[in-house]
Design an enzyme around this catalytic site. Structure first.
Site, PDB file in Angstrom:
ATOM      1  N   HIS A  62       0.818  -1.208   0.000  1.00 28.23           N
ATOM      2  CA  HIS A  62       0.000   0.000   0.000  1.00 28.23           C
ATOM      3  C   HIS A  62       0.858   1.266   0.000  1.00 28.23           C
ATOM      4  O   HIS A  62       1.934   1.287   0.586  1.00 28.23           O
ATOM      5  CB  HIS A  62      -0.907   0.035   1.235  1.00 28.23           C
ATOM      6  CG  HIS A  62      -1.811  -1.142   1.345  1.00 28.23           C
ATOM      7  ND1 HIS A  62      -2.221  -1.640   2.557  1.00 28.23           N
ATOM      8  CD2 HIS A  62      -2.383  -1.936   0.409  1.00 28.23           C
ATOM      9  CE1 HIS A  62      -3.019  -2.686   2.358  1.00 28.23           C
ATOM     10  NE2 HIS A  62      -3.130  -2.873   1.056  1.00 28.23           N
ATOM     11  N   TYR A 132       0.879   1.967  13.909  1.00 24.64           N
ATOM     12  CA  TYR A 132       1.460   2.935  12.984  1.00 24.64           C
ATOM     13  C   TYR A 132       1.307   4.346  13.553  1.00 24.64           C
ATOM     14  O   TYR A 132       0.231   4.707  14.003  1.00 24.64           O
ATOM     15  CB  TYR A 132       0.700   3.010  11.665  1.00 24.64           C
ATOM     16  CG  TYR A 132       0.409   1.772  10.906  1.00 24.64           C
ATOM     17  CD1 TYR A 132       1.030   1.549   9.684  1.00 24.64           C
ATOM     18  CD2 TYR A 132      -0.520   0.839  11.349  1.00 24.64           C
ATOM     19  CE1 TYR A 132       0.735   0.429   8.930  1.00 24.64           C
ATOM     20  CE2 TYR A 132      -0.812  -0.289  10.600  1.00 24.64           C
ATOM     21  CZ  TYR A 132      -0.182  -0.475   9.391  1.00 24.64           C
ATOM     22  OH  TYR A 132      -0.476  -1.584   8.647  1.00 24.64           O
TER      23      TYR A 132
END
Length: 179
Positions: A62, A132
């Site tokens: 991604h 993240y």
């Protein structure tokens, strides 16, 4: 924190400096000043967690399209993952190169992924969580990706995915996405 520059331009493996005692350990996971001293200008504005029930769950590859490229600081807070970055910046000396690093709760490592790189991971244990910190904030409509097993990149995954989203399974080759 110990900053280890990788062969992917601008990507760093960050090792924690554990302070251990009978209670366990303490380690700093982010310090803007230490990042600046290492030459990294990172100002996270968003945090996310990815929970993955089964081992060999694949997420990726991604990235976000310009001008909304994402910078990420990724760590595994439960379980183990094989975390991968691919440099998709045509002007970069490491263009099309990939790097995979094992992240786990036990090793406490973080992977700093610069803007203009694709990211993905394969879980190596059931119940693996990936945390993240990101900048900029997510912008709908700019998310992109390419096939996890694109032969022109040749990522050497440590196993075959058992779980993959329908979206990720249908992604095209990198050359079809970035031209």
């Amino acid at each position: 924190m110990i900053f280890n520059e990788t062969e992917i331009k601008g990507a760093y493996l960050i090792e924690p400096e554990f302070i251990k005692d009978e209670r366990g350990y303490f380690a700093r996971t982010f310090c803007e000043n230490e990042f600046k001293e290492a030459g990294i200008d990172f100002h996270p504005v968003q945090s996310n967690v990815s929970n993955n029930n089964q081992a060999y769950t694949l997420r990726g590859m991604h990235f976000h399209a310009a001008p909304y490229e994402e910078t990420k600081l990724v760590r595994c807070s439960a379980g183990r993952v094989f975390d991968v970055v691919v440099d998709i910046r045509p002007e970069s000396p490491s263009f099309r190169k990939w790097l995979g690093i094992e992240l786990s709760r036990e090793n406490g490592r973080a992977f700093y992924i610069p803007a203009g790189c694709a990211h993905g991971f394969l879980t190596l244990e059931d119940g693996s969580d990936v945390f993240y910190q990101m900048s900029p904030a997510y912008t709908p409509g700019h998310d992109r990706g390419f096939r996890w097993n694109d032969p022109t990149i040749g990522i050497d995954w440590p196993g075959e995915p058992k779980v993959i989203s329908a979206r990720d399974a249908k992604l095209a080759a990198l050359d079809e996405v970035i031209g």
